[in-house]
Design a protein around this motif. Structure first.
Motif, PDB file in Angstrom:
ATOM      1  N   ASP A 145     -10.614  16.688 -16.171  1.00  0.00           N
ATOM      2  CA  ASP A 145     -10.401  15.243 -16.218  1.00  0.00           C
ATOM      3  C   ASP A 145     -11.357  14.563 -17.192  1.00  0.00           C
ATOM      4  O   ASP A 145     -11.598  13.357 -17.104  1.00  0.00           O
ATOM      5  CB  ASP A 145     -10.545  14.632 -14.823  1.00  0.00           C
ATOM      6  N   GLY A 146     -11.887  15.330 -18.150  1.00  0.00           N
ATOM      7  CA  GLY A 146     -12.790  14.750 -19.138  1.00  0.00           C
ATOM      8  C   GLY A 146     -12.041  14.209 -20.344  1.00  0.00           C
ATOM      9  O   GLY A 146     -10.812  14.068 -20.339  1.00  0.00           O
ATOM     10  N   VAL A 147     -12.790  13.894 -21.399  1.00  0.00           N
ATOM     11  CA  VAL A 147     -12.189  13.418 -22.644  1.00  0.00           C
ATOM     12  C   VAL A 147     -11.263  14.499 -23.194  1.00  0.00           C
ATOM     13  O   VAL A 147     -11.604  15.685 -23.182  1.00  0.00           O
ATOM     14  CB  VAL A 147     -13.297  13.085 -23.677  1.00  0.00           C
ATOM     15  N   ARG A 148     -10.111  14.091 -23.668  1.00  0.00           N
ATOM     16  CA  ARG A 148      -9.124  15.060 -24.143  1.00  0.00           C
ATOM     17  C   ARG A 148      -9.705  15.951 -25.241  1.00  0.00           C
ATOM     18  O   ARG A 148     -10.356  15.490 -26.166  1.00  0.00           O
ATOM     19  CB  ARG A 148      -7.883  14.339 -24.660  1.00  0.00           C
ATOM     20  N   ILE A 149      -9.445  17.256 -25.112  1.00  0.00           N
ATOM     21  CA  ILE A 149      -9.899  18.225 -26.106  1.00  0.00           C
ATOM     22  C   ILE A 149      -8.811  18.372 -27.168  1.00  0.00           C
ATOM     23  O   ILE A 149      -7.636  18.591 -26.848  1.00  0.00           O
ATOM     24  CB  ILE A 149     -10.188  19.588 -25.441  1.00  0.00           C
ATOM     25  N   THR A 150      -9.196  18.233 -28.437  1.00  0.00           N
ATOM     26  CA  THR A 150      -8.220  18.314 -29.529  1.00  0.00           C
ATOM     27  C   THR A 150      -8.240  19.663 -30.242  1.00  0.00           C
ATOM     28  O   THR A 150      -7.233  20.066 -30.827  1.00  0.00           O
ATOM     29  CB  THR A 150      -8.477  17.209 -30.568  1.00  0.00           C
ATOM     30  N   LYS A 151      -9.381  20.346 -30.218  1.00  0.00           N
ATOM     31  CA  LYS A 151      -9.465  21.633 -30.911  1.00  0.00           C
ATOM     32  C   LYS A 151     -10.580  22.481 -30.314  1.00  0.00           C
ATOM     33  O   LYS A 151     -11.608  21.960 -29.876  1.00  0.00           O
ATOM     34  CB  LYS A 151      -9.713  21.431 -32.405  1.00  0.00           C
TER      35      LYS A 151
END
Length: 315
Positions: free
Chosen positions: A41-47
């Motif tokens: 539920d943290g900041v969205r991971i992009t890579k």
């Protein structure tokens, strides 16, 4: 006296049952060291990128998971030969697969690594690694290791990397996670005054399987055609196949075992079940020449594997 004997027999029966249960449980995966999957539920991971370097020669491997495009890239190279390596697209994945991957990595502690891992031991050459996680808000987190790593966390994450990427990336996979196990087999026959038993009489190969989410769709006839030249069957000799589990070392027992026989043709005509049962210790099957045989192992978790061989005999 009769009451005492009855009580003793009852105790012996209970002890025997407990012993059998203990023996069976040694084959079951008890889930040790597995974490319950929690939702990230943290900041969205992009890579996510993972780089490994072999200090003995400098061979480098880069693995990149792009969660914006749902693509997996990787490349291996020697820096001296390739100053600007271009990542190669290996596979794509769904949003659901991405979520399962991130949730599992999060639950196993991959996003909470220390910044640096080192060893106090003297190691010549060795290897290093760097893990970088990029977030949607523009921030990133990097962890690296020099001849040291959180191996327990890496090993826990090995399966979700394999499931998403289709190849080994991080850690060590559990035994038989990528490929199914087999049981032991031998072909017995009598020639002249001597009896022999060998596993070289025919080539037994893996055919169909549904294993930890990966499936195969194999043409059994073509597979047997490919290997028929390796057969050593001779006309006029009776052969017997022995299948046994004395050397079986997978942590789970199969709960269904089936042996089938077919005519040697592309249609696999005249299917015949020559054996069907549960877990086996040893069974013996009388073989007919110029047939195709399969044996299949089924597991409680839905996994399945089939092996095949032919008794093709040069006339």
């Amino acid at each position: 006296m009769k009451k005492i004997l009855a009580m003793l027999l009852a105790v012996l029966c209970v002890l025997t049952l407990l012993s059998c249960e203990a023996d069976d449980s040694s084959f079951e995966d008890d889930g040790e060291d597995r974490e319950a999957v929690k939702e990230y539920d943290g900041v969205r991971i992009t890579k996510l990128s993972y780089i490994t370097v072999d200090y003995n020669g400098g061979y480098t491997r880069e693995y990149v998971l792009d969660f914006d495009e749902n693509k997996y890239y990787s490349i291996g190279y020697l820096p001296a030969d390739n100053e600007d390596p271009e990542l190669q697209l290996k596979s794509t994945f769904t949003d659901d697969a991405e979520k399962a991957f991130i949730d599992t990595c999060y639950s196993n502690g991959l996003f909470g690594l220390k910044k640096e891992y080192k060893t106090t031991e003297t190691i010549y050459d060795g290897s290093g690694w760097t893990l970088t996680v990029n977030y949607e808000d523009g921030t990133s987190k990097t962890s690296e290791g020099d001849n040291a790593s959180p191996s327990k966390i890496f090993n826990k994450c090995s399966t979700c990397f394999y499931d998403l990427c289709g190849e080994e990336v991080m850690g060590s996979l559990p035994q038989y996670y990528a490929y199914p196990p087999n049981i032991s087999y031998a072909f017995g026959f009598t020639k002249g005054n001597s009896s022999s038993s060998t596993n070289q009489t025919a080539k037994v190969v893996r055919a169909d399987y549904d294993w930890n989410g990966r499936k195969a769709d194999v043409d059994i006839y073509l597979l047997c055609e490919e290997h028929k030249g390796e057969n050593e069957f001779e006309k006029g000799i009776d052969y017997e196949l022995t299948l046994y589990t004395a050397n079986y070392d997978y942590g789970k027992k199969f709960n269904k075992f089936v042996v089938k026989q077919y005519d040697y043709n592309s249609e696999l005509t005249n299917e015949k079940v020559v054996y069907s049962g549960k877990w086996i210790k040893q069974i013996d099957i009388e073989l007919e020449m110029n047939k195709i045989y399969t044996y299949e192992m089924y597991y409680k978790d839905g996994n399945y594997v089939q092996y095949t061989f032919s008794t093709f005999c040069n006339e």
